[in-house]
Scaffold this motif. Structure first.
Motif, PDB file in Angstrom:
ATOM      1  N   GLY A  68     -13.529  -3.138 -24.122  1.00  0.00           N
ATOM      2  CA  GLY A  68     -13.621  -2.592 -25.472  1.00  0.00           C
ATOM      3  C   GLY A  68     -14.950  -2.922 -26.128  1.00  0.00           C
ATOM      4  N   GLY A  69     -15.505  -4.095 -25.826  1.00  0.00           N
ATOM      5  CA  GLY A  69     -16.812  -4.451 -26.368  1.00  0.00           C
ATOM      6  C   GLY A  69     -17.906  -3.511 -25.898  1.00  0.00           C
ATOM      7  N   ALA A  70     -17.809  -3.050 -24.639  1.00  0.00           N
ATOM      8  CA  ALA A  70     -18.804  -2.109 -24.114  1.00  0.00           C
ATOM      9  C   ALA A  70     -18.706  -0.766 -24.833  1.00  0.00           C
ATOM     10  CB  ALA A  70     -18.609  -1.925 -22.615  1.00  0.00           C
ATOM     11  N   PHE A  71     -17.487  -0.276 -25.057  1.00  0.00           N
ATOM     12  CA  PHE A  71     -17.329   1.003 -25.762  1.00  0.00           C
ATOM     13  C   PHE A  71     -17.772   0.884 -27.223  1.00  0.00           C
ATOM     14  CE2 PHE A  71     -14.258   1.850 -22.285  1.00  0.00           C
ATOM     15  CZ  PHE A  71     -14.841   3.024 -21.823  1.00  0.00           C
ATOM     16  N   LEU A  72     -17.587  -0.299 -27.799  1.00  0.00           N
ATOM     17  CA  LEU A  72     -18.033  -0.510 -29.178  1.00  0.00           C
ATOM     18  C   LEU A  72     -19.543  -0.354 -29.299  1.00  0.00           C
ATOM     19  CD1 LEU A  72     -17.289  -1.485 -32.096  1.00  0.00           C
ATOM     20  CD2 LEU A  72     -17.762  -3.795 -31.277  1.00  0.00           C
TER      21      LEU A  72
ATOM     22  N   VAL B 282     -29.356  -5.534 -33.263  1.00  0.00           N
ATOM     23  CA  VAL B 282     -28.363  -4.819 -34.066  1.00  0.00           C
ATOM     24  C   VAL B 282     -27.026  -4.770 -33.339  1.00  0.00           C
ATOM     25  CG1 VAL B 282     -27.775  -2.606 -35.124  1.00  0.00           C
ATOM     26  CG2 VAL B 282     -30.121  -3.452 -35.236  1.00  0.00           C
ATOM     27  N   ARG B 283     -27.074  -4.465 -32.063  1.00  0.00           N
ATOM     28  CA  ARG B 283     -25.836  -4.415 -31.279  1.00  0.00           C
ATOM     29  C   ARG B 283     -25.223  -5.812 -31.145  1.00  0.00           C
ATOM     30  NH1 ARG B 283     -28.857  -0.164 -28.827  1.00  0.00           N
ATOM     31  NH2 ARG B 283     -27.610   1.737 -28.539  1.00  0.00           N
ATOM     32  N   LEU B 284     -26.047  -6.834 -31.042  1.00  0.00           N
ATOM     33  CA  LEU B 284     -25.542  -8.203 -30.970  1.00  0.00           C
ATOM     34  C   LEU B 284     -24.778  -8.561 -32.235  1.00  0.00           C
ATOM     35  CD1 LEU B 284     -25.364 -11.005 -29.664  1.00  0.00           C
ATOM     36  CD2 LEU B 284     -27.600 -11.515 -30.663  1.00  0.00           C
ATOM     37  N   VAL B 285     -25.340  -8.235 -33.391  1.00  0.00           N
ATOM     38  CA  VAL B 285     -24.675  -8.527 -34.667  1.00  0.00           C
ATOM     39  C   VAL B 285     -23.375  -7.739 -34.781  1.00  0.00           C
ATOM     40  CG1 VAL B 285     -24.878  -8.330 -37.171  1.00  0.00           C
ATOM     41  CG2 VAL B 285     -26.818  -9.154 -35.830  1.00  0.00           C
ATOM     42  N   ALA B 286     -23.388  -6.473 -34.356  1.00  0.00           N
ATOM     43  CA  ALA B 286     -22.182  -5.650 -34.430  1.00  0.00           C
ATOM     44  C   ALA B 286     -21.074  -6.223 -33.554  1.00  0.00           C
ATOM     45  CB  ALA B 286     -22.512  -4.219 -34.015  1.00  0.00           C
ATOM     46  N   LEU B 287     -21.421  -6.628 -32.333  1.00  0.00           N
ATOM     47  CA  LEU B 287     -20.421  -7.187 -31.430  1.00  0.00           C
ATOM     48  C   LEU B 287     -19.852  -8.486 -31.978  1.00  0.00           C
ATOM     49  CD1 LEU B 287     -19.032  -7.009 -28.634  1.00  0.00           C
ATOM     50  CD2 LEU B 287     -20.924  -8.371 -27.726  1.00  0.00           C
TER      51      LEU B 287
ATOM     52  N   VAL C  83     -16.571 -17.200 -22.359  1.00  0.00           N
ATOM     53  CA  VAL C  83     -17.729 -17.250 -21.457  1.00  0.00           C
ATOM     54  C   VAL C  83     -18.320 -15.850 -21.277  1.00  0.00           C
ATOM     55  CG1 VAL C  83     -18.446 -17.725 -19.091  1.00  0.00           C
ATOM     56  CG2 VAL C  83     -16.922 -19.313 -20.270  1.00  0.00           C
ATOM     57  N   CYS C  84     -17.467 -14.852 -21.105  1.00  0.00           N
ATOM     58  CA  CYS C  84     -17.941 -13.476 -20.904  1.00  0.00           C
ATOM     59  C   CYS C  84     -18.636 -12.941 -22.153  1.00  0.00           C
ATOM     60  CB  CYS C  84     -16.772 -12.572 -20.533  1.00  0.00           C
ATOM     61  SG  CYS C  84     -16.077 -12.912 -18.919  1.00  0.00           S
ATOM     62  N   MET C  85     -18.064 -13.198 -23.315  1.00  0.00           N
ATOM     63  CA  MET C  85     -18.693 -12.732 -24.551  1.00  0.00           C
ATOM     64  C   MET C  85     -20.044 -13.417 -24.767  1.00  0.00           C
ATOM     65  SD  MET C  85     -16.883 -10.411 -26.180  1.00  0.00           S
ATOM     66  CE  MET C  85     -16.723  -9.675 -24.561  1.00  0.00           C
ATOM     67  N   ALA C  86     -20.129 -14.689 -24.407  1.00  0.00           N
ATOM     68  CA  ALA C  86     -21.403 -15.400 -24.510  1.00  0.00           C
ATOM     69  C   ALA C  86     -22.424 -14.811 -23.548  1.00  0.00           C
ATOM     70  CB  ALA C  86     -21.196 -16.886 -24.222  1.00  0.00           C
ATOM     71  N   ALA C  87     -21.971 -14.416 -22.357  1.00  0.00           N
ATOM     72  CA  ALA C  87     -22.875 -13.797 -21.380  1.00  0.00           C
ATOM     73  C   ALA C  87     -23.402 -12.466 -21.890  1.00  0.00           C
ATOM     74  CB  ALA C  87     -22.151 -13.607 -20.053  1.00  0.00           C
ATOM     75  N   MET C  88     -22.534 -11.655 -22.471  1.00  0.00           N
ATOM     76  CA  MET C  88     -22.975 -10.372 -23.015  1.00  0.00           C
ATOM     77  C   MET C  88     -23.940 -10.580 -24.185  1.00  0.00           C
ATOM     78  SD  MET C  88     -20.656  -7.075 -24.177  1.00  0.00           S
ATOM     79  CE  MET C  88     -20.033  -6.849 -22.508  1.00  0.00           C
ATOM     80  N   ALA C  89     -23.657 -11.584 -25.015  1.00  0.00           N
ATOM     81  CA  ALA C  89     -24.568 -11.893 -26.126  1.00  0.00           C
ATOM     82  C   ALA C  89     -25.923 -12.350 -25.603  1.00  0.00           C
ATOM     83  CB  ALA C  89     -23.943 -12.966 -27.017  1.00  0.00           C
ATOM     84  N   LEU C  90     -25.925 -13.105 -24.509  1.00  0.00           N
ATOM     85  CA  LEU C  90     -27.181 -13.555 -23.916  1.00  0.00           C
ATOM     86  C   LEU C  90     -28.025 -12.368 -23.455  1.00  0.00           C
ATOM     87  CD1 LEU C  90     -29.064 -15.731 -22.703  1.00  0.00           C
ATOM     88  CD2 LEU C  90     -27.638 -15.662 -20.637  1.00  0.00           C
TER      89      LEU C  90
ATOM     90  N   PHE D 274     -11.980  -9.812 -35.764  1.00  0.00           N
ATOM     91  CA  PHE D 274     -10.670  -9.574 -35.161  1.00  0.00           C
ATOM     92  C   PHE D 274     -10.051 -10.862 -34.638  1.00  0.00           C
ATOM     93  CE2 PHE D 274     -11.529  -4.896 -34.629  1.00  0.00           C
ATOM     94  CZ  PHE D 274     -10.387  -4.473 -35.310  1.00  0.00           C
ATOM     95  N   ALA D 275     -10.861 -11.804 -34.179  1.00  0.00           N
ATOM     96  CA  ALA D 275     -10.322 -13.065 -33.661  1.00  0.00           C
ATOM     97  C   ALA D 275      -9.568 -13.823 -34.752  1.00  0.00           C
ATOM     98  CB  ALA D 275     -11.456 -13.924 -33.106  1.00  0.00           C
ATOM     99  N   VAL D 276     -10.085 -13.792 -35.970  1.00  0.00           N
ATOM    100  CA  VAL D 276      -9.423 -14.484 -37.085  1.00  0.00           C
ATOM    101  C   VAL D 276      -8.152 -13.758 -37.499  1.00  0.00           C
ATOM    102  CG1 VAL D 276      -9.680 -15.221 -39.475  1.00  0.00           C
ATOM    103  CG2 VAL D 276     -11.599 -15.446 -37.894  1.00  0.00           C
ATOM    104  N   VAL D 277      -8.258 -12.429 -37.674  1.00  0.00           N
ATOM    105  CA  VAL D 277      -7.102 -11.642 -38.108  1.00  0.00           C
ATOM    106  C   VAL D 277      -6.001 -11.666 -37.043  1.00  0.00           C
ATOM    107  CG1 VAL D 277      -6.317  -9.334 -38.752  1.00  0.00           C
ATOM    108  CG2 VAL D 277      -8.531 -10.170 -39.573  1.00  0.00           C
ATOM    109  N   ALA D 278      -6.393 -11.517 -35.772  1.00  0.00           N
ATOM    110  CA  ALA D 278      -5.407 -11.487 -34.695  1.00  0.00           C
ATOM    111  C   ALA D 278      -4.671 -12.809 -34.568  1.00  0.00           C
ATOM    112  CB  ALA D 278      -6.101 -11.140 -33.377  1.00  0.00           C
TER     113      ALA D 278
END
Length: 486
Positions: free
Chosen positions: A238-242, A295-300, A279-286, A307-311
């Motif tokens: 879902g992060g990739a489609f975002l 811009v995409r880093l901030v959006a992700l 770990v995966c989200m950190a890798a994508m951010a890297l 969503f992590a807080v709300v979920a």
């Protein structure tokens, strides 16, 4: 005087916009009145040469997984368990095309060679169990060899990712419903889980906020907590489609997958899946940071963090104190200690006990599905072994060298994906985005080898299938470019 040249033999006249009698621009040669024979069109690759094979194979994997949930098909469970592996081996022979050389191929062949040599180990169980063990290992990485021969483009690869995303999001969604409405969407429990005894089965349940006692969400599996896998990939894909530029509908779909996946992940209470996702989200951010896509880093970060807080609040409201107390253990002590008290001991046993006893391997057919279906556990010379994590399985199959070859294949795959992800050329497709996804996805797979036998399962097959499809799409894209754009 020299005779004037015949008009029929004169060179093409120079053309110009009326300047100096039209002498500056050479006229293009006129085409001959005789038509040349047309160049024959490239032969169609056919069904077994097109990317539709990958789509059909993924659908087959889903069908085999869903068939395990139907009680009416219980007598044929072994058929559905081995159907996907057998199909992968068959496609290794049937699929034709140019043989692209993925950097991981030599290491995988070396790993398979070591496993084959263990066929002759004195500790090998029955020949049938040994053949099944070798067949499972080869069938898992076989997609890297046959799928890379297919004619796949960026559009087809995006379709493959979308298909995987939708199935995993559906599994995560069903997992949420199983906890929210106890007993209404619950599949039959795996016979293997039931055989562990009532105490073990009860440990896989928890009490919700409404007071009902339910299993950890299974999703589209028959194992309590199995929905966590769908939740993990729902968030990651879902992060990739975002971040994609394929339209607002894909971005909304990606955001929905992230939200659903996080809720299911919290309800599933599978802590190792959550740590792997971080770990995966950190890798994508890297990768986004290295390539300068701020811009995409901030959006992700904003969407996943929000969503992590709300979920989490939603999951606690549905799951009750059991969810809250389970996740509080991750912050109550050092994460390494949490792993050590759970799966970490299996890693220690691999290096402290298994390798000293079996430095060259333990023989084939002594653990896992091959032993369960085809092994002879009454043979005292080759009693059954237990492999909780992938590293133990590699040690059983090839000893010390087994712990070198396969991990090297994963590392070079990671490195190749990172090289694609860090490229800044956005002019042709979104290969940088898919490269970022594959880098994070591959890193997550490597992390999961410390939790269970990832590369002896259908998930490992999907890993090599996705990497092969991307490798083929990227190679075909480069082949179509002018050399100065490659």
């Amino acid at each position: 005087m020299k005779e004037a040249r015949s008009a029929s033999t004169s060179r093409p006249q120079l053309q110009g916009p009326g300047v100096l009698h039209r002498r500056y621009v050479r006229r293009a040669p006129q085409p001959s009145t005789t038509q040349a024979a047309p160049t024959p069109a490239a032969a169609s690759p056919g069904l077994l040469g097109s990317g539709h094979v990958v789509v059909a194979f993924i659908v087959l994997l889903f069908i085999c997984q869903l068939a395990l949930l139907m009680e009416a098909l219980a007598p044929a469970r072994v058929v559905f368990r081995i159907l996907s592996f057998g199909t992968s081996l068959a496609l290794l022979v049937l699929v034709k095309g140019p043989r692209l050389k993925h950097p991981a191929m030599p290491f995988l062949l070396a790993s398979a060679g070591l496993t084959a040599l263990n066929f002759f180990h004195p500790g090998t169980n029955t020949p049938l169990a040994a053949a099944a063990q070798l067949g499972i290992q080869i069938s898992v990485f076989a997609p890297l060899f046959w799928a890379s021969r297919l004619r796949i483009d960026a559009k087809m690869f995006g379709r493959v990712v979308l298909l995987l995303f939708l199935f995993n999001m559906a599994s995560a969604s069903l997992g949420i419903l199983q906890v929210t409405f106890p007993g209404r969407f619950q599949p039959a429990l795996s016979a293997m889980v039931e055989s562990q005894g009532e105490g073990y089965v009860r440990s896989l349940q928890f009490e919700t906020a409404s007071g009902a006692r339910v299993f950890r969400p299974m999703g589209l599996t028959d194992v309590p907590g199995g929905a966590a896998t769908g939740a993990f990939y729902s968030v990651l894909l879902g992060g990739a489609f975002l971040l994609s530029r394929q339209g607002m509908s894909r971005k909304v779909l990606g955001a929905a997958g992230i939200g659903i996946g996080l809720i299911c992940l919290y309800l599933g209470q599978v802590r190792v899946a959550a740590v792997t996702l971080i770990v995966c989200m950190a890798a994508m951010a890297l990768v986004l940071t290295v390539s300068g896509r701020w811009v995409r880093l901030v959006a992700l970060a904003a969407v996943v963090g929000g969503f992590a807080v709300v979920a989490f609040g939603w999951a606690v409201a549905v799951g009750g104190d059991a969810v809250l107390s389970r996740w509080s253990t991750l912050t109550a002590s050092d994460p390494s200690q949490v792993y050590q008290s759970n799966r970490g001991r299996f890693l220690d046993e691999t290096f402290d006990q298994v390798l000293p006893e079996f430095p060259l391997g333990a023989g084939l057919g002594r653990y896992g599905m091959a032993n369960a279906y085809f092994g002879d556990n009454l043979d005292r010379e080759s009693p059954p072994l237990w492999a909780e994590i992938q590293w133990t399985a590699w040690a059983y199959d090839g000893g010390w060298l087994g712990l070198v070859c396969y991990p090297l294949a994963l590392l070079v795959t990671l490195g190749w994906g990172f090289q694609v992800a860090r490229r800044r050329d956005d002019s042709v497709g979104e290969f940088w985005l898919w490269g970022s996804l594959l880098f994070a996805y591959d890193l997550g797979a490597l992390a999961q080898t410390f939790s269970y036998q990832f590369f002896m399962s259908q998930m490992g097959m999907e890993f090599w299938l996705l990497n092969a499809a991307f490798f083929s799409a990227y190679w075909n894209r480069n082949a179509a470019l002018h050399p100065h754009r490659r």
